[in-house]
Design an enzyme around this catalytic site. Structure first.
Site, PDB file in Angstrom:
ATOM      1  N   GLY A 103      55.586 -47.271 -54.623  1.00  0.00           N
ATOM      2  CA  GLY A 103      54.196 -47.473 -54.990  1.00  0.00           C
ATOM      3  C   GLY A 103      53.214 -46.309 -53.966  1.00  0.00           C
ATOM      4  O   GLY A 103      54.124 -45.991 -52.990  1.00  0.00           O
ATOM      5  N   CYS A 104      52.185 -45.864 -54.404  1.00  0.00           N
ATOM      6  CA  CYS A 104      51.514 -44.705 -53.853  1.00  0.00           C
ATOM      7  C   CYS A 104      51.132 -45.210 -51.981  1.00  0.00           C
ATOM      8  O   CYS A 104      51.541 -44.682 -51.143  1.00  0.00           O
ATOM      9  CB  CYS A 104      50.270 -44.190 -54.656  1.00  0.00           C
ATOM     10  SG  CYS A 104      49.153 -45.413 -55.213  1.00  0.00           S
ATOM     11  N   HIS A 105      50.404 -46.195 -52.331  1.00  0.00           N
ATOM     12  CA  HIS A 105      49.785 -46.575 -51.099  1.00  0.00           C
ATOM     13  C   HIS A 105      51.071 -46.999 -49.956  1.00  0.00           C
ATOM     14  O   HIS A 105      51.224 -46.566 -48.801  1.00  0.00           O
ATOM     15  CB  HIS A 105      49.096 -47.962 -50.924  1.00  0.00           C
ATOM     16  CG  HIS A 105      47.717 -47.793 -51.798  1.00  0.00           C
ATOM     17  ND1 HIS A 105      46.762 -46.955 -51.155  1.00  0.00           N
ATOM     18  CD2 HIS A 105      47.405 -48.251 -53.041  1.00  0.00           C
ATOM     19  CE1 HIS A 105      45.648 -47.077 -51.945  1.00  0.00           C
ATOM     20  NE2 HIS A 105      45.939 -47.922 -53.105  1.00  0.00           N
TER      21      HIS A 105
END
Length: 307
Positions: free
Chosen positions: A113-115
């Site tokens: 995931g990005c975060h």
């Protein structure tokens, strides 16, 4: 020539992957027509014909796609949340110790995931080197451009006469049940979920993840990152190389596929900061990097990174 299929090529991440791969001469893209892209039999055939398949779908649909694959030679890179903490899948952050070899040998890779990418890049090396204990209670806030919310959010932010509330940064995930939290803790080696404060702001792309520390030796933290990150597209930048007149822009890495780590503060209070593009190293760039590793070629092929 290797064959690649993107299941879910109409979404934001799928479109970005398609745009990038359509420029490549070393692969053949398997495509479906608009009429057949949701047809289960057409998808099954495409998935099993592919050497590598990207899943750019909601979690349940991604799980369905995996169930359609019977070809043992088809490698899957899933960009959804569905398999990121599944022990039968390899977590696709190759810069972590030993992870590149696991990706290379796998047929099931969960794209981060990005975060989570920004948080894990900061915390995993410190846990692995015993600088941070597994039971440390951490806090993290993360700024993201609105493209991270997909087509619906993009259309909201870019609409004429949009809601005035969208003109300012907006905090979300306030129930502390954000879907990235499980992978943030597990992959970092933490026993306790961090307090997580994600914020979407009115700019298109770019991400800045910050974790705060109290009472750590800042020199030791910097040396850890400097020693840890040598390969891949994550790197540590010393403070004396860093200058934005006292500011750290969350949009500085828009359009890029690398990730920069910086450390600020003093031995009493430290800011750990990672910056990257939520659509790059936070999504499609990471997926292509993992594909390159599976293909056995230079993992930076087709990526925009520092020279």
């Amino acid at each position: 020539m290797k064959k690649v299929f993107i299941d879910g090529s109409a979404g934001t991440t799928g479109l970005k992957i398609y745009e990038r791969l359509s420029l490549r001469k070393d692969i053949q893209l398997i495509t479906l027509t608009e009429e057949t892209r949701k047809d289960i039999n057409a998808r099954r055939n495409a998935l099993n014909e592919a050497d590598i398949a990207f899943l750019c779908l909601p979690d349940d649909a991604a799980k369905e796609s995996v169930s359609l694959v019977s070809n043992p030679d088809t490698a899957i890179i899933d960009t959804s949340t569905a398999h990121r903490v599944n022990p039968e899948w390899v977590y696709g952050l190759p810069e972590l110790k030993g992870q590149r070899e696991k990706v290379r040998a796998s047929k099931r890779v969960a794209n981060p995931g990005c975060h989570a990418t920004g948080f894990i890049a900061l915390i995993a090396p410190l846990v692995q080197n015993g600088i941070i204990e597994r039971d440390e209670k951490l806090s993290c806030f993360s700024l993201t451009g609105y493209s991270g919310g997909g087509k619906k959010m993009i259309s909201q932010y870019e609409a004429d006469g949009r809601d005035k509330l969208l003109d300012a940064p907006r905090q979300y995930g306030i129930t502390q049940k954000h879907k990235h939290l499980p992978e943030m803790a597990k992959v970092s080696g933490l026993d306790i979920l961090p307090v997580f404060c994600p914020i979407v702001a009115p700019y298109f792309a770019g991400m800045e993840v910050t974790v705060t520390l109290h009472g750590y030796d800042i020199k030791t933290v910097k040396e850890c990152y400097s020693d840890y990150y040598h390969d891949g597209v994550i790197y540590f930048t010393e403070n004396d190389e860093f200058s934005e007149n006292g500011f750290i822009s969350a949009g500085a890495f828009e359009g890029r596929d690398d990730l920069e780590i910086t450390v600020h503060g003093n031995d009493e209070r430290i800011l750990l900061v990672s910056r990257f593009d939520n659509l790059g190293k936070g999504a499609s760039g990471a997926a292509i990097q993992n594909m390159n590793i599976l293909l056995g070629i230079d993992e930076k092929t087709g990526l925009k990174v520092r020279s």
